[in-house]
Scaffold this motif. Structure first.
Motif, PDB file in Angstrom:
ATOM      1  N   ILE A 184      78.655  41.978  11.558  1.00  0.00           N
ATOM      2  CA  ILE A 184      79.907  41.904  11.271  1.00  0.00           C
ATOM      3  C   ILE A 184      80.856  43.434  11.330  1.00  0.00           C
ATOM      4  O   ILE A 184      81.847  43.211  11.898  1.00  0.00           O
ATOM      5  N   VAL A 185      79.979  44.453  11.163  1.00  0.00           N
ATOM      6  CA  VAL A 185      80.823  45.665  11.081  1.00  0.00           C
ATOM      7  C   VAL A 185      81.087  45.893  12.622  1.00  0.00           C
ATOM      8  O   VAL A 185      82.226  46.388  13.182  1.00  0.00           O
ATOM      9  N   VAL A 186      80.175  45.610  13.878  1.00  0.00           N
ATOM     10  CA  VAL A 186      80.345  45.857  15.020  1.00  0.00           C
ATOM     11  C   VAL A 186      81.721  44.869  15.718  1.00  0.00           C
ATOM     12  O   VAL A 186      82.228  45.248  16.413  1.00  0.00           O
ATOM     13  N   CYS A 187      81.311  43.622  15.261  1.00  0.00           N
ATOM     14  CA  CYS A 187      82.370  42.677  15.521  1.00  0.00           C
ATOM     15  C   CYS A 187      83.859  43.055  15.242  1.00  0.00           C
ATOM     16  O   CYS A 187      84.657  42.719  15.857  1.00  0.00           O
ATOM     17  N   ILE A 188      84.005  43.566  13.839  1.00  0.00           N
ATOM     18  CA  ILE A 188      84.908  43.821  13.341  1.00  0.00           C
ATOM     19  C   ILE A 188      85.871  45.128  14.152  1.00  0.00           C
ATOM     20  O   ILE A 188      86.873  45.180  14.606  1.00  0.00           O
ATOM     21  N   ALA A 189      84.834  45.865  14.347  1.00  0.00           N
ATOM     22  CA  ALA A 189      85.244  47.136  15.279  1.00  0.00           C
ATOM     23  C   ALA A 189      85.959  46.542  16.688  1.00  0.00           C
ATOM     24  O   ALA A 189      86.685  47.201  17.142  1.00  0.00           O
ATOM     25  N   GLY A 190      85.102  45.592  17.021  1.00  0.00           N
ATOM     26  CA  GLY A 190      85.592  45.007  18.312  1.00  0.00           C
ATOM     27  C   GLY A 190      87.027  44.641  18.471  1.00  0.00           C
ATOM     28  O   GLY A 190      87.794  44.648  19.393  1.00  0.00           O
ATOM     29  N   GLY A 191      87.201  43.827  17.392  1.00  0.00           N
ATOM     30  CA  GLY A 191      88.406  43.165  17.122  1.00  0.00           C
ATOM     31  C   GLY A 191      89.726  44.553  16.798  1.00  0.00           C
ATOM     32  O   GLY A 191      90.705  44.038  17.643  1.00  0.00           O
ATOM     33  N   VAL A 192      89.276  45.268  16.154  1.00  0.00           N
ATOM     34  CA  VAL A 192      90.275  46.486  15.997  1.00  0.00           C
ATOM     35  C   VAL A 192      90.329  47.193  17.304  1.00  0.00           C
ATOM     36  O   VAL A 192      91.442  47.825  17.610  1.00  0.00           O
ATOM     37  N   LEU A 231      80.085  50.616  26.717  1.00  0.00           N
ATOM     38  CA  LEU A 231      79.820  51.288  25.607  1.00  0.00           C
ATOM     39  C   LEU A 231      79.931  50.315  24.482  1.00  0.00           C
ATOM     40  O   LEU A 231      78.750  50.490  23.585  1.00  0.00           O
ATOM     41  N   PHE A 232      80.553  49.680  24.229  1.00  0.00           N
ATOM     42  CA  PHE A 232      80.715  48.807  23.095  1.00  0.00           C
ATOM     43  C   PHE A 232      79.583  47.733  23.218  1.00  0.00           C
ATOM     44  O   PHE A 232      78.883  47.395  22.131  1.00  0.00           O
ATOM     45  N   VAL A 233      79.492  47.083  24.407  1.00  0.00           N
ATOM     46  CA  VAL A 233      78.403  46.087  24.486  1.00  0.00           C
ATOM     47  C   VAL A 233      76.933  47.051  24.316  1.00  0.00           C
ATOM     48  O   VAL A 233      76.200  46.335  23.715  1.00  0.00           O
ATOM     49  N   LEU A 234      76.757  47.986  24.742  1.00  0.00           N
ATOM     50  CA  LEU A 234      75.828  48.766  24.417  1.00  0.00           C
ATOM     51  C   LEU A 234      75.424  49.061  23.075  1.00  0.00           C
ATOM     52  O   LEU A 234      74.564  49.165  22.376  1.00  0.00           O
ATOM     53  N   LEU A 235      76.711  49.297  22.092  1.00  0.00           N
ATOM     54  CA  LEU A 235      76.574  49.411  20.768  1.00  0.00           C
ATOM     55  C   LEU A 235      75.995  48.100  20.229  1.00  0.00           C
ATOM     56  O   LEU A 235      74.994  48.208  19.171  1.00  0.00           O
ATOM     57  N   HIS A 236      76.177  46.957  20.475  1.00  0.00           N
ATOM     58  CA  HIS A 236      75.874  45.697  19.842  1.00  0.00           C
ATOM     59  C   HIS A 236      74.266  45.610  20.226  1.00  0.00           C
ATOM     60  O   HIS A 236      73.533  45.256  19.433  1.00  0.00           O
ATOM     61  N   VAL A 237      73.839  46.204  21.626  1.00  0.00           N
ATOM     62  CA  VAL A 237      72.453  46.081  21.792  1.00  0.00           C
ATOM     63  C   VAL A 237      71.645  47.199  20.923  1.00  0.00           C
ATOM     64  O   VAL A 237      70.476  46.947  20.294  1.00  0.00           O
TER      65      VAL A 237
END
Length: 184
Positions: free
Chosen positions: A38-46, A22-28
């Motif tokens: 940047i928002v999505v990548c920050i969320a990935g780190g968190v 789902l996270f990868v799909l969010l990127h797409v």
């Protein structure tokens, strides 16, 4: 932004083993929600930690690059729009691969526009994939690891960081220009 992060965290936790997918799909799907990279990548780190978050962000951004390539080559109207945007943003300016890689690190720079530059510079799909993947490593790692720090920096340090990246961008342009002139 905090509310988005919290909502995303609750959703990911409830998703279980599907969370990375789902996270990868969010990127797409990110461009359709008008979310900056940047928002999505920050969320990935968190949500996933540094290593897994960086890897998942890299995979998501890579898929987005492939989709950009397909969009440009499938829909001429999409390519025309990007070309008009390119003419507005970088009027009469030649941008190098290394400059595109620096621009990928800058927040809020249009993802598909940078993909268009790489498509135009590449002689083949294989070369585009190579440059594109190489140019996605830094944003995925940088934003995942340091994205939270960047958002917590005072405004003047954020602006200083932006000017440093602009300076590196300009320097790479001058170096490339002098190399081109010395070859002639």
């Amino acid at each position: 932004m905090d509310q988005f992060d919290h909502s995303l965290e609750v959703f990911i936790e409830s998703a279980g083993w599907m969370a990375p997918v789902l996270f990868v799909l969010l990127h797409v799907l990110r461009p359709f929600f008008f979310l900056p990279v940047i928002v999505v990548c920050i969320a990935g780190g968190v949500l996933f930690g540094f290593l897994e978050g960086s890897l998942l962000s890299f995979i998501g951004l890579s898929l987005m690059s492939l989709i950009s390539y397909l969009l440009v080559h499938t829909f001429p109207r999409f390519q025309k729009r990007l070309t008009r945007l390119k003419d507005k943003v970088f009027k009469d300016r030649k941008v190098t691969v290394s400059q595109v890689m620096v621009l990928r690190i800058m927040p809020f720079v249009h993802f598909h526009l940078l993909s268009l530059y790489l498509i135009e510079m590449s002689a083949s799909f294989k070369e585009y994939v190579y440059y594109s993947l190489l140019g996605l490593i830094m944003p995925a790692v940088f934003y995942t690891a340091f994205g939270q720090v960047i958002t917590e920096l005072p405004w003047y340090l954020t602006i200083l960081l932006l000017f440093i990246l602009i300076g590196v961008f300009q320097l790479l342009g001058r170096i490339n220009k002098s190399q081109m002139q010395s070859k002639v």
